[in-house]
Design a protein around this motif. Structure first.
Motif, PDB file in Angstrom:
ATOM      1  N   VAL A   1       0.836  -1.203   0.000  1.00 21.65           N
ATOM      2  CA  VAL A   1       0.000   0.000   0.000  1.00 21.65           C
ATOM      3  C   VAL A   1       0.873   1.256   0.000  1.00 21.65           C
ATOM      4  O   VAL A   1       0.595   2.249  -0.680  1.00 21.65           O
ATOM      5  CB  VAL A   1      -0.947  -0.003   1.217  1.00 21.65           C
ATOM      6  CG1 VAL A   1      -1.712   1.326   1.309  1.00 21.65           C
ATOM      7  CG2 VAL A   1      -1.923  -1.168   1.131  1.00 21.65           C
ATOM      8  N   ALA A   2       1.972   1.218   0.750  1.00 27.56           N
ATOM      9  CA  ALA A   2       2.873   2.372   0.860  1.00 27.56           C
ATOM     10  C   ALA A   2       3.507   2.711  -0.482  1.00 27.56           C
ATOM     11  O   ALA A   2       3.805   3.889  -0.765  1.00 27.56           O
ATOM     12  CB  ALA A   2       3.949   2.104   1.898  1.00 27.56           C
ATOM     13  N   LYS A   3       3.734   1.726  -1.318  1.00 30.09           N
ATOM     14  CA  LYS A   3       4.293   1.991  -2.638  1.00 30.09           C
ATOM     15  C   LYS A   3       3.341   2.814  -3.494  1.00 30.09           C
ATOM     16  O   LYS A   3       3.766   3.612  -4.338  1.00 30.09           O
ATOM     17  CB  LYS A   3       4.612   0.672  -3.339  1.00 30.09           C
ATOM     18  CG  LYS A   3       5.761  -0.104  -2.715  1.00 30.09           C
ATOM     19  CD  LYS A   3       5.970  -1.426  -3.428  1.00 30.09           C
ATOM     20  CE  LYS A   3       7.098  -2.236  -2.777  1.00 30.09           C
ATOM     21  NZ  LYS A   3       7.295  -3.556  -3.455  1.00 30.09           N
ATOM     22  N   LEU A   4       2.055   2.612  -3.277  1.00 27.62           N
ATOM     23  CA  LEU A   4       1.049   3.338  -4.028  1.00 27.62           C
ATOM     24  C   LEU A   4       0.719   4.685  -3.396  1.00 27.62           C
ATOM     25  O   LEU A   4       0.467   5.677  -4.081  1.00 27.62           O
ATOM     26  CB  LEU A   4      -0.219   2.495  -4.151  1.00 27.62           C
ATOM     27  CG  LEU A   4      -0.067   1.125  -4.824  1.00 27.62           C
ATOM     28  CD1 LEU A   4      -1.372   0.344  -4.748  1.00 27.62           C
ATOM     29  CD2 LEU A   4       0.371   1.297  -6.276  1.00 27.62           C
ATOM     30  N   ASP A   5       0.717   4.678  -2.048  1.00 25.23           N
ATOM     31  CA  ASP A   5       0.360   5.893  -1.299  1.00 25.23           C
ATOM     32  C   ASP A   5       1.052   5.832   0.046  1.00 25.23           C
ATOM     33  O   ASP A   5       0.578   5.142   0.963  1.00 25.23           O
ATOM     34  CB  ASP A   5      -1.164   5.966  -1.129  1.00 25.23           C
ATOM     35  CG  ASP A   5      -1.618   7.285  -0.502  1.00 25.23           C
ATOM     36  OD1 ASP A   5      -0.864   7.848   0.307  1.00 25.23           O
ATOM     37  OD2 ASP A   5      -2.736   7.716  -0.816  1.00 25.23           O
ATOM     38  N   PRO A   6       2.182   6.520   0.219  1.00 25.61           N
ATOM     39  CA  PRO A   6       2.947   6.440   1.465  1.00 25.61           C
ATOM     40  C   PRO A   6       2.116   6.757   2.710  1.00 25.61           C
ATOM     41  O   PRO A   6       2.240   6.077   3.732  1.00 25.61           O
ATOM     42  CB  PRO A   6       4.066   7.460   1.259  1.00 25.61           C
ATOM     43  CG  PRO A   6       4.238   7.523  -0.230  1.00 25.61           C
ATOM     44  CD  PRO A   6       2.861   7.360  -0.791  1.00 25.61           C
ATOM     45  N   ALA A   7       1.284   7.782   2.652  1.00 24.93           N
ATOM     46  CA  ALA A   7       0.488   8.164   3.822  1.00 24.93           C
ATOM     47  C   ALA A   7      -0.516   7.063   4.173  1.00 24.93           C
ATOM     48  O   ALA A   7      -0.695   6.701   5.340  1.00 24.93           O
ATOM     49  CB  ALA A   7      -0.233   9.479   3.569  1.00 24.93           C
ATOM     50  N   LEU A   8      -1.164   6.549   3.138  1.00 29.30           N
ATOM     51  CA  LEU A   8      -2.129   5.476   3.371  1.00 29.30           C
ATOM     52  C   LEU A   8      -1.424   4.213   3.857  1.00 29.30           C
ATOM     53  O   LEU A   8      -1.939   3.479   4.708  1.00 29.30           O
ATOM     54  CB  LEU A   8      -2.907   5.190   2.083  1.00 29.30           C
ATOM     55  CG  LEU A   8      -4.037   4.159   2.184  1.00 29.30           C
ATOM     56  CD1 LEU A   8      -5.085   4.620   3.198  1.00 29.30           C
ATOM     57  CD2 LEU A   8      -4.681   3.941   0.815  1.00 29.30           C
ATOM     58  N   GLY A   9      -0.226   3.978   3.331  1.00 26.01           N
ATOM     59  CA  GLY A   9       0.536   2.814   3.782  1.00 26.01           C
ATOM     60  C   GLY A   9       0.907   2.898   5.242  1.00 26.01           C
ATOM     61  O   GLY A   9       0.891   1.895   5.961  1.00 26.01           O
ATOM     62  N   GLU A  10       1.242   4.114   5.703  1.00 23.04           N
ATOM     63  CA  GLU A  10       1.575   4.295   7.122  1.00 23.04           C
ATOM     64  C   GLU A  10       0.360   4.046   8.003  1.00 23.04           C
ATOM     65  O   GLU A  10       0.452   3.427   9.058  1.00 23.04           O
ATOM     66  CB  GLU A  10       2.116   5.701   7.346  1.00 23.04           C
ATOM     67  CG  GLU A  10       2.606   5.950   8.763  1.00 23.04           C
ATOM     68  CD  GLU A  10       3.739   5.018   9.157  1.00 23.04           C
ATOM     69  OE1 GLU A  10       3.862   4.726  10.364  1.00 23.04           O
ATOM     70  OE2 GLU A  10       4.493   4.574   8.257  1.00 23.04           O
ATOM     71  N   ARG A  11      -0.815   4.528   7.547  1.00 25.91           N
ATOM     72  CA  ARG A  11      -2.046   4.278   8.306  1.00 25.91           C
ATOM     73  C   ARG A  11      -2.357   2.784   8.352  1.00 25.91           C
ATOM     74  O   ARG A  11      -2.767   2.256   9.390  1.00 25.91           O
ATOM     75  CB  ARG A  11      -3.211   5.032   7.667  1.00 25.91           C
ATOM     76  CG  ARG A  11      -3.199   6.535   7.890  1.00 25.91           C
ATOM     77  CD  ARG A  11      -4.369   7.182   7.184  1.00 25.91           C
ATOM     78  NE  ARG A  11      -5.644   6.587   7.628  1.00 25.91           N
ATOM     79  CZ  ARG A  11      -6.804   6.763   6.993  1.00 25.91           C
ATOM     80  NH1 ARG A  11      -6.837   7.480   5.868  1.00 25.91           N
ATOM     81  NH2 ARG A  11      -7.906   6.217   7.455  1.00 25.91           N
TER      82      ARG A  11
END
Length: 516
Positions: free
Chosen positions: A243-253
């Motif tokens: 997920v972080a590869k696509l969207d770092p902020a969303l991946g952190e969540r």
């Protein structure tokens, strides 16, 4: 006629749903809120955090003593590489669910074993090591010899494949060989218990005279208070990376949510400690039993003794309190207690409550009044199967060489009797020597499962019928089948009209080894 308000209308809208994903203490809080809030379970779980659950439990569980709340939090544990002795102590809870490695179906040759700390007595340490390794060597020899003997004596049906036949014969061989496993043998088990049982279990373990058992209590408390092992941890972490590869902020969540640490019961076990009531009472009861029975030899006793009613509740209670603190039979103890005057008998009973604190549950020995009391003297291996019956009240005595040992079936035919007898004599002699060493508790670890030990089983009629029927079945181990049969025979003798309700299997009938 005036219409009723909506609140008074019937509402046939029962909803049932399973709950998954909530931390045990959070779920316990949510369930407890049913008594204090009109919110639904879904609404409660959405608004409750771990911090709020901790605050609630600190107030209602510890300050107000609402201990039933802890019944709502269930926790699963894997407990691996503990001795058979420690496992028996661990599972000795009336509210317990779990499974352990079976000595009937698994080879314990490579399981390893527990080694006490003999720093103060090197000679005793060497004796212990030699005894345990000698028992394992005998175990391996008997298992192999019994397997070959059974293969030769048991015809293989044409429809049965050779590998299935061999597996069955190996299991039957382990039925015989397990008698030589010492209590030091390592095993593993899983348990699922509620937090109240867990707290009591930890406290009981911390009160044990055995170093290993006290350490087990500490590790159980640490496991409940620390981060639990998540079976999906690596998968969740990999998903968060994607997920972080696509969207770092969303991946952190996603990482915070999916890989967060879950502590199963940190609040409910944090005050679990050694129970002084239990420890001090055990010491004084042992002294009382020694004083009452000093110099009196232990009388011979049958495999199963159904002790008749007829004495007062006070006599039964005093006898039961002393029973777990010595090695005498219930019948022999009761004769002595019944002969005491009421003042002396009351002194014994008072020992059971002298050190009781505000939140201490009474000792199990106070659970008297059952109509049927079976004093059972059987091998430790068979007892471990009987130990699973938790609807009855069980009072165990310490393991000892006092009662000798049982001999498994099939040894004579396999030419293994001499090997077995030699191993047992050496183990019991070593146990007696270790009892006088600098580490006296080590004496119980070298006792093989063939060693006979005494336990009082008190129950109602339904439980006696259930145990007799279940444990006399042909697929059962020959050790507890004999016990179940003798329980039935004892009830039939004392209560002949009730015998017709037992659906037991006559253990004297031939048994097909391939169906056990």
């Amino acid at each position: 006629m005036p219409s009723r308000s909506p609140e008074a209308q019937p509402s046939n809208q029962t909803e049932v749903f399973a709950v998954h994903g909530a931390d045990p203490e959070v779920l316990a809080y949510a369930m407890a809120k049913y008594s204090r809030s009109a919110l639904s379970m879904k609404e409660s779980l959405k608004e409750i955090s771990s911090q709020r659950a901790e605050q609630f439990l600190n107030t209602f569980y510890f300050q107000y003593g609402h201990r039933s709340i802890a019944d709502l939090a269930h926790v699963a544990f894997a407990i691996e590489r503990l001795s058979l002795l420690a496992a028996i102590v661990l599972v000795d809870e009336q509210r317990w669910d779990g499974q352990e490695r079976s000595t009937r179906y698994q080879n314990f040759r490579k399981s390893g074993w527990y080694m006490p700390d003999f720093a103060a007595d090197a000679a005793a340490g060497q004796l212990y090591r030699d005894t345990v390794t000698g028992l394992f060597a005998a175990y391996e020899q008997v298992a192999a010899g019994a397997f070959e003997s059974l293969r030769q004596q048991t015809p293989r049906p044409e429809e049965m494949k050779q590998d299935a036949f061999d597996r069955t014969m190996k299991a039957r061989a382990f039925d015989v060989a397990r008698y030589l496993l010492p209590l030091a043998t390592n095993t593993s088990l899983g348990q699922i218990v509620n937090a109240r049982t867990l707290e009591m279990q930890i406290s009981r373990l911390l009160s044990s005279p055995f170093d290993e058992v006290r350490m087990l209590g500490e590790r159980l408390r640490e496991a409940a208070a620390g981060p639990a092992w998540n079976v999906h941890a690596s998968d969740y972490s990999a998903l968060a990376d994607e997920v972080a590869k696509l969207d770092p902020a969303l991946g952190e969540r996603a990482r915070e949510l999916l890989t967060r640490e879950v502590k199963t019961a940190p609040t409910l076990v944090k005050y679990a400690k050694e129970n002084e009531y239990r420890s001090a009472t055990r010491r004084e009861l042992a002294q009382a039993a020694d004083g009452l029975m000093k110099g009196i030899p232990i009388q011979a006793a049958p495999l199963v003794d159904l002790v008749e009613a007829g004495q007062s509740l006070e006599v039964e209670l005093a006898t039961t309190l002393l029973y777990g603190a010595c090695h005498y039979s219930y019948r022999q103890l009761r004769e002595r207690v019944a002969a005491l005057d009421s003042v002396r008998r009351d002194e014994i009973i008072s020992l059971g409550t002298r050190y009781r604190g505000r939140h201490d549950e009474l000792l199990r020995e106070f659970s008297v009044g059952q109509v049927l009391r079976f004093d059972i003297l059987m091998d430790i291996g068979g007892f471990r199967d009987m130990h699973r019956h938790r609807r009855c009240v069980q009072v165990m005595q310490d393991f000892t060489t006092e009662h000798g040992w049982d001999v498994p079936e099939g040894l004579e035919q396999a030419g293994l009797k001499a090997t077995f007898d030699t191993a047992m004599k050496q183990a019991h002699a070593a146990s007696q020597r270790l009892a006088a060493s600098a580490v006296p508790q080590s004496a119980q670890y070298v006792l093989p499962l063939a060693t006979r030990n005494r336990t009082l089983f008190s129950m109602d009629f339904a439980e006696a019928l259930y145990i007799s029927e279940l444990r006399s079945a042909p697929q059962g181990h020959f050790s507890y089948r004999r016990v179940a049969w003798e329980m039935y025979q004892a009830v039939r003798k004392q209560h002949p009209v009730l015998a017709q309700y037992f659906r037991v299997t006559d253990i004297n009938e031939p048994v097909d080894l391939l169906k056990r």
